[in-house]
Scaffold this motif. Structure first.
Motif, mmCIF file in Angstrom:
data_model
loop_
_atom_site.group_PDB
_atom_site.id
_atom_site.type_symbol
_atom_site.label_atom_id
_atom_site.label_comp_id
_atom_site.label_asym_id
_atom_site.label_seq_id
_atom_site.Cartn_x
_atom_site.Cartn_y
_atom_site.Cartn_z
ATOM 1 N N ASN A 78 -5.343 -5.743 2.566
ATOM 2 C CA ASN A 78 -4.737 -4.456 2.934
ATOM 3 C C ASN A 78 -3.409 -4.273 2.192
ATOM 4 O O ASN A 78 -2.343 -4.479 2.729
ATOM 5 C CB ASN A 78 -4.525 -4.370 4.457
ATOM 6 C CG ASN A 78 -3.693 -5.522 4.992
ATOM 7 O OD1 ASN A 78 -3.449 -6.502 4.299
ATOM 8 N ND2 ASN A 78 -3.233 -5.396 6.221
ATOM 9 N N ASN A 80 -0.342 -2.379 0.734
ATOM 10 C CA ASN A 80 0.355 -1.115 0.968
ATOM 11 C C ASN A 80 1.073 -0.660 -0.306
ATOM 12 O O ASN A 80 1.138 -1.390 -1.297
ATOM 13 C CB ASN A 80 1.322 -1.234 2.154
ATOM 14 C CG ASN A 80 2.416 -2.257 1.916
ATOM 15 O OD1 ASN A 80 2.730 -2.588 0.784
ATOM 16 N ND2 ASN A 80 3.003 -2.755 2.986
ATOM 17 N N GLN A 81 1.620 0.546 -0.249
ATOM 18 C CA GLN A 81 2.251 1.134 -1.432
ATOM 19 C C GLN A 81 3.468 0.340 -1.893
ATOM 20 O O GLN A 81 3.688 0.182 -3.093
ATOM 21 C CB GLN A 81 2.658 2.575 -1.145
ATOM 22 C CG GLN A 81 1.491 3.495 -0.957
ATOM 23 C CD GLN A 81 1.928 4.882 -0.523
ATOM 24 O OE1 GLN A 81 3.039 5.070 -0.042
ATOM 25 N NE2 GLN A 81 1.056 5.847 -0.709
ATOM 26 N N ILE A 82 4.257 -0.162 -0.978
ATOM 27 C CA ILE A 82 5.454 -0.925 -1.330
ATOM 28 C C ILE A 82 5.060 -2.206 -2.055
ATOM 29 O O ILE A 82 5.668 -2.578 -3.057
ATOM 30 C CB ILE A 82 6.293 -1.247 -0.074
ATOM 31 C CG1 ILE A 82 6.761 0.029 0.618
ATOM 32 C CG2 ILE A 82 7.459 -2.139 -0.416
ATOM 33 C CD1 ILE A 82 7.686 0.878 -0.229
ATOM 34 N N TYR A 83 4.030 -2.875 -1.578
ATOM 35 C CA TYR A 83 3.559 -4.090 -2.237
ATOM 36 C C TYR A 83 3.112 -3.787 -3.665
ATOM 37 O O TYR A 83 3.472 -4.498 -4.608
ATOM 38 C CB TYR A 83 2.411 -4.715 -1.446
ATOM 39 C CG TYR A 83 1.901 -5.998 -2.058
ATOM 40 C CD1 TYR A 83 2.498 -7.211 -1.748
ATOM 41 C CD2 TYR A 83 0.851 -5.991 -2.959
ATOM 42 C CE1 TYR A 83 2.049 -8.398 -2.313
ATOM 43 C CE2 TYR A 83 0.391 -7.160 -3.526
ATOM 44 C CZ TYR A 83 0.993 -8.364 -3.207
ATOM 45 O OH TYR A 83 0.562 -9.523 -3.778
ATOM 46 N N ILE A 84 2.357 -2.733 -3.838
ATOM 47 C CA ILE A 84 1.859 -2.357 -5.155
ATOM 48 C C ILE A 84 3.025 -2.007 -6.086
ATOM 49 O O ILE A 84 3.039 -2.403 -7.255
ATOM 50 C CB ILE A 84 0.837 -1.210 -5.047
ATOM 51 C CG1 ILE A 84 -0.426 -1.722 -4.346
ATOM 52 C CG2 ILE A 84 0.505 -0.638 -6.415
ATOM 53 C CD1 ILE A 84 -1.393 -0.648 -3.937
ATOM 54 N N LEU A 85 4.022 -1.270 -5.583
ATOM 55 C CA LEU A 85 5.204 -0.954 -6.397
ATOM 56 C C LEU A 85 5.962 -2.215 -6.788
ATOM 57 O O LEU A 85 6.408 -2.352 -7.930
ATOM 58 C CB LEU A 85 6.136 -0.006 -5.636
ATOM 59 C CG LEU A 85 5.731 1.448 -5.578
ATOM 60 C CD1 LEU A 85 6.618 2.211 -4.603
ATOM 61 C CD2 LEU A 85 5.800 2.067 -6.961
ATOM 62 N N SER A 88 3.734 -4.263 -9.362
ATOM 63 C CA SER A 88 3.619 -3.600 -10.663
ATOM 64 C C SER A 88 4.954 -3.556 -11.394
ATOM 65 O O SER A 88 4.999 -3.745 -12.612
ATOM 66 C CB SER A 88 3.038 -2.190 -10.509
ATOM 67 O OG SER A 88 3.873 -1.397 -9.691
ATOM 68 N N TYR A 114 12.429 -2.881 -5.226
ATOM 69 C CA TYR A 114 11.093 -2.784 -4.637
ATOM 70 C C TYR A 114 10.718 -4.084 -3.931
ATOM 71 O O TYR A 114 10.120 -4.073 -2.859
ATOM 72 C CB TYR A 114 10.036 -2.450 -5.692
ATOM 73 C CG TYR A 114 10.031 -1.013 -6.121
ATOM 74 C CD1 TYR A 114 10.098 0.019 -5.188
ATOM 75 C CD2 TYR A 114 9.943 -0.671 -7.457
ATOM 76 C CE1 TYR A 114 10.093 1.343 -5.578
ATOM 77 C CE2 TYR A 114 9.926 0.647 -7.869
ATOM 78 C CZ TYR A 114 10.005 1.648 -6.923
ATOM 79 O OH TYR A 114 9.992 2.949 -7.311
ATOM 80 N N TRP A 118 9.920 -4.513 0.049
ATOM 81 C CA TRP A 118 8.704 -5.176 0.516
ATOM 82 C C TRP A 118 9.036 -6.304 1.478
ATOM 83 O O TRP A 118 8.415 -6.434 2.530
ATOM 84 C CB TRP A 118 7.885 -5.693 -0.663
ATOM 85 C CG TRP A 118 6.723 -6.513 -0.211
ATOM 86 C CD1 TRP A 118 5.551 -6.052 0.310
ATOM 87 C CD2 TRP A 118 6.648 -7.932 -0.170
ATOM 88 N NE1 TRP A 118 4.731 -7.112 0.651
ATOM 89 C CE2 TRP A 118 5.385 -8.277 0.360
ATOM 90 C CE3 TRP A 118 7.507 -8.954 -0.554
ATOM 91 C CZ2 TRP A 118 4.974 -9.593 0.526
ATOM 92 C CZ3 TRP A 118 7.100 -10.264 -0.388
ATOM 93 C CH2 TRP A 118 5.851 -10.575 0.143
#
Length: 131
Positions: A78, A80-85, A88, A114, A118
């Motif tokens: 799962n 989330n957007q913060i993890y992906i930011l 990346s 970021y 996170w």
């Protein structure tokens, strides 16, 4: 022409890297800040070693490597957007440090921000689950 030995960009980057390695060999511990002509610096992380010495080089390297290592150990299904930011931006930073100019040092603040967001949301999520 891009991968040819006659490529002027490739020749120039090779010369800059050779000059950086020469400077590192001459001043390995403290570096030789701004010893190069304007714009004639190694266009990768070696420029940190040239300018700041071995300690500055490892400081910058660990500022990126430790958060990246920690965040990659915490991958889940799962995402989330913060993890992906965070992932990346840290991965892009590693690539930029390996291949790009030193103006990417300003990207370090963004990547670490970021990562910090996170970490704080992850701690908040863990605190909420324990209740």
């Amino acid at each position: 022409m891009i991968f040819s030995d006659a490529d002027p960009s490739k020749i120039s980057r090779s010369e800059l890297t050779f000059n950086a390695l020469k400077t590192i060999a001459e001043h390995p511990f403290l570096g030789n800040f701004a010893s190069h002509e304007l714009g004639a610096y190694s266009h990768n992380l070696l420029s940190a070693w040239v300018d700041f010495g071995v300690f500055g080089f490892f400081y910058v390297l660990f500022l990126v490597a430790i958060p990246l290592f920690i965040i990659l150990l915490n991958i889940r299904n799962n995402l989330n957007q913060i993890y992906i930011l965070a992932v990346s931006s840290l991965m892009a930073l590693v690539i930029a440090y390996a291949l790009a100019k030193t103006y990417n040092y300003s990207m370090l603040a963004v990547a670490l921000a970021y990562y910090g967001i996170w970490v704080s949301t992850e701690k908040g999520r863990l605190n909420n689950e324990k209740k």
